[in-house]
Write an enzyme that holds these catalytic residues in place. Structure first.
Site, PDB file in Angstrom:
ATOM      1  N   GLY A  10       0.815  -1.226   0.000  1.00 14.47           N
ATOM      2  CA  GLY A  10       0.000   0.000   0.000  1.00 14.47           C
ATOM      3  C   GLY A  10       0.837   1.258   0.000  1.00 14.47           C
ATOM      4  N   SER A  12       1.580   3.165  -2.360  1.00 12.24           N
ATOM      5  CA  SER A  12       1.101   4.216  -3.272  1.00 12.24           C
ATOM      6  C   SER A  12      -0.140   4.917  -2.719  1.00 12.24           C
ATOM      7  CB  SER A  12       0.777   3.600  -4.637  1.00 12.24           C
ATOM      8  OG  SER A  12      -0.165   2.548  -4.464  1.00 12.24           O
ATOM      9  N   GLY A  13      -0.617   4.523  -1.566  1.00 10.12           N
ATOM     10  CA  GLY A  13      -1.842   5.108  -1.006  1.00 10.12           C
ATOM     11  C   GLY A  13      -1.596   6.361  -0.180  1.00 10.12           C
ATOM     12  N   TYR A 127     -16.069  -4.018   5.903  1.00 10.12           N
ATOM     13  CA  TYR A 127     -14.674  -3.604   6.086  1.00 10.12           C
ATOM     14  C   TYR A 127     -14.264  -3.792   7.549  1.00 10.12           C
ATOM     15  CZ  TYR A 127     -10.932   0.013   6.110  1.00 10.12           C
ATOM     16  OH  TYR A 127      -9.763   0.726   6.245  1.00 10.12           O
ATOM     17  N   LYS A 178     -13.707  20.556  -2.610  1.00 15.25           N
ATOM     18  CA  LYS A 178     -14.966  21.306  -2.787  1.00 15.25           C
ATOM     19  C   LYS A 178     -14.749  22.806  -2.623  1.00 15.25           C
ATOM     20  CE  LYS A 178     -18.931  18.505  -1.507  1.00 15.25           C
ATOM     21  NZ  LYS A 178     -19.949  18.377  -0.459  1.00 15.25           N
TER      22      LYS A 178
HETATM   23  P1  NDP Z   1      -5.506   4.154  -0.137  1.00 18.78           P
HETATM   24  O1  NDP Z   1      -6.824   3.780  -0.747  1.00 18.78           O
HETATM   25  O2  NDP Z   1      -5.019   5.539  -0.321  1.00 18.78           O
HETATM   26  O3  NDP Z   1      -4.413   3.162  -0.736  1.00 18.78           O
HETATM   27  C1  NDP Z   1      -4.656   1.792  -0.786  1.00 18.78           C
HETATM   28  C2  NDP Z   1      -3.360   1.090  -1.056  1.00 18.78           C
HETATM   29  O4  NDP Z   1      -3.604  -0.316  -1.044  1.00 18.78           O
HETATM   30  C3  NDP Z   1      -2.760   1.448  -2.423  1.00 18.78           C
HETATM   31  O5  NDP Z   1      -1.367   1.564  -2.307  1.00 18.78           O
HETATM   32  C4  NDP Z   1      -3.129   0.237  -3.272  1.00 18.78           C
HETATM   33  O6  NDP Z   1      -2.176  -0.041  -4.285  1.00 18.78           O
HETATM   34  C5  NDP Z   1      -3.094  -0.871  -2.244  1.00 18.78           C
HETATM   35  N1  NDP Z   1      -3.939  -1.984  -2.679  1.00 18.78           N
HETATM   36  C6  NDP Z   1      -5.290  -2.017  -2.754  1.00 18.78           C
HETATM   37  N2  NDP Z   1      -5.693  -3.187  -3.256  1.00 18.78           N
HETATM   38  C7  NDP Z   1      -4.569  -3.916  -3.491  1.00 18.78           C
HETATM   39  C8  NDP Z   1      -4.315  -5.221  -4.008  1.00 18.78           C
HETATM   40  N3  NDP Z   1      -5.325  -6.033  -4.398  1.00 18.78           N
HETATM   41  N4  NDP Z   1      -3.036  -5.630  -4.111  1.00 18.78           N
HETATM   42  C9  NDP Z   1      -2.000  -4.828  -3.745  1.00 18.78           C
HETATM   43  N5  NDP Z   1      -2.174  -3.599  -3.230  1.00 18.78           N
HETATM   44  C10 NDP Z   1      -3.446  -3.153  -3.117  1.00 18.78           C
HETATM   45  O7  NDP Z   1      -5.542   3.755   1.386  1.00 18.78           O
HETATM   46  P2  NDP Z   1      -4.918   4.544   2.637  1.00 18.78           P
HETATM   47  O8  NDP Z   1      -3.517   4.873   2.362  1.00 18.78           O
HETATM   48  O9  NDP Z   1      -5.881   5.600   3.016  1.00 18.78           O
HETATM   49  O10 NDP Z   1      -4.995   3.439   3.780  1.00 18.78           O
HETATM   50  C11 NDP Z   1      -3.883   2.608   4.071  1.00 18.78           C
HETATM   51  C12 NDP Z   1      -4.170   1.770   5.292  1.00 18.78           C
HETATM   52  O11 NDP Z   1      -4.381   2.618   6.398  1.00 18.78           O
HETATM   53  C13 NDP Z   1      -5.395   0.889   5.155  1.00 18.78           C
HETATM   54  O12 NDP Z   1      -5.131  -0.360   5.704  1.00 18.78           O
HETATM   55  C14 NDP Z   1      -6.436   1.617   5.951  1.00 18.78           C
HETATM   56  O13 NDP Z   1      -7.353   0.734   6.520  1.00 18.78           O
HETATM   57  C15 NDP Z   1      -5.593   2.279   7.005  1.00 18.78           C
HETATM   58  N6  NDP Z   1      -6.206   3.488   7.544  1.00 18.78           N
HETATM   59  C16 NDP Z   1      -6.413   4.577   6.750  1.00 18.78           C
HETATM   60  C17 NDP Z   1      -7.012   5.690   7.282  1.00 18.78           C
HETATM   61  C18 NDP Z   1      -7.282   6.886   6.461  1.00 18.78           C
HETATM   62  O14 NDP Z   1      -7.919   7.804   6.975  1.00 18.78           O
HETATM   63  N7  NDP Z   1      -6.813   6.996   5.227  1.00 18.78           N
HETATM   64  C19 NDP Z   1      -7.425   5.735   8.692  1.00 18.78           C
HETATM   65  C20 NDP Z   1      -7.144   4.555   9.429  1.00 18.78           C
HETATM   66  C21 NDP Z   1      -6.553   3.481   8.845  1.00 18.78           C
HETATM   67  P3  NDP Z   1      -2.402   0.426  -5.825  1.00 18.78           P
HETATM   68  O15 NDP Z   1      -2.531   1.915  -5.775  1.00 18.78           O
HETATM   69  O16 NDP Z   1      -1.192  -0.032  -6.544  1.00 18.78           O
HETATM   70  O17 NDP Z   1      -3.677  -0.222  -6.269  1.00 18.78           O
END
Ligand code: NDP
Length: 303
Positions: A10, A12-13, A127, A178
């Protein structure tokens, strides 16, 4: 652990993009819902530690519409990552839970002790249950194999690289987008609900720093909450954003739209007791930096 080879799922998230440690990969190269792909991933990277951040996530709309994906994909990803890590003798896996795992019936502020009390929020239960099982799986591996697999629970994350899409994003990113649109079109800035709901937020850079610290210093079986015990109302957030963007029009609250729980608070007391010197980014500074990042990266930002 200087020779530690950290793999971040993750990366890239929203959360992972702010990490300045660990190697990442994209889901189109290694789909974590697929056991063979996870096995290939670990054979290619040979990690000694894993920060498991990858998940199918999204705003309320996504949670209402994609229940199956939020349950099935998250269950598969978590099951595969932890099990293949165990098979390949990775001694340390730090995984991300979320405050969506809690129940509206559980006592607030939520703590590390009441994760499994009552069913998760009705709007988040697919979830929420999948994430609860991640805690269970980590605990089982910790107990049965002596592996240091545990979890952290950040409160709502915001910051650079967030999802600013008004349909799928989280509240701060959505409000920033927004507000910028309202400013550019010289329209009022419309906020869903009455603005009175209170939430806690954590700046993504703080999550990154705490995660790196926890990887080496928080090795207990029980999860650890990342929160600074400070709540802020949606109205106050909207005002900080409007102020930063120098909005000339009005902020209007649309009370016909859903608002969510009035107050949702988690306790950061455990973190404070074991890492008292950690300094959180004040929310005003974090929001201003996020607004600046969005404006500067508008073309490429997730929106
Ligand atoms: P994002 O939606 O921004 O990013 C999701 C990440 O998961 C991406 O890097 C994506 O990779 C990867 N991913 C999703 N599906 C797959 C898959 N099938 N195989 C490999 N990689 C996958 O999420 P966040 O960064 O917001 O969240 C990250 C973590 O933090 C999560 O576990 C979330 O539960 C937790 N969290 C987040 C909060 C928030 O407010 N954002 C709050 C509390 C917890 P790719 O882009 O390559 O698809």
């Amino acid at each position: 652990m200087n020779n530690d080879k950290i793999l971040v799922t993750g990366k890239s998230g929203t959360v992972g993009s702010n990490f300045d440690f660990g190697e990442g990969f994209r889901s189109f190269h290694y789909d974590l819902t697929n056991y063979n792909a996870v096995y290939r991933l670990m054979s290619d990277y040979l990690p000694t530690s894993i920060v498991h951040c990858a998940a199918r996530v999204g705003g309320l709309g996504v949670h209402m519409k994609y229940k199956k994906e939020l349950f099935y994909d998250n269950m598969l990803m978590n099951m595969n990552v932890l099990e293949v890590a165990r098979q390949r003798d990775v001694k340390r896996v730090l995984s991300f839970l979320s405050t969506c795992i809690y129940s509206d019936r559980a006592q607030q502020p939520y703590t590390e002790k009441n994760i499994h009390d009552f069913e998760p929020f009705p709007e988040h239960y697919p979830y929420g249950f999948a994430k609860r099982m991640l805690e269970i799986q980590s605990r089982i591996y910790y107990e049965q194999y002596g592996l240091k697999y545990n979890c952290v629970i950040p409160t709502n994350v915001y910051g650079p690289h967030d999802d600013f899409n008004t349909e799928t994003g989280h509240v701060i990113g959505v409000l920033i987008h927004k507000c910028l649109k309202a400013k550019n079109e010289n329209k009022n800035f419309e906020v869903w609900g009455d603005g009175k709901q209170e939430r806690e937020f954590i700046y993504a850079k703080d999550v990154a720093n705490l995660t790196y610290w926890a990887l080496y210093n928080y090795l207990d079986k029980e999860p650890l909450i990342f929160s600074n015990n400070q709540t802020i109302s949606i109205k106050e957030i909207a005002e900080i954003i409007a102020d930063t963007l120098e909005l000339q029009t009005k902020i209007v609250f649309d009370t016909s739209k859903p608002t969510g729980q009035v107050k949702r608070t988690v306790s950061g007391n455990k973190l404070k007791s074991i890492y008292p010197e950690f300094v959180f980014t004040p929310i005003e500074a974090g929001i201003r930096a996020t607004v600046d990042w969005f404006v500067s990266n508008y073309e490429t930002a997730r929106k």
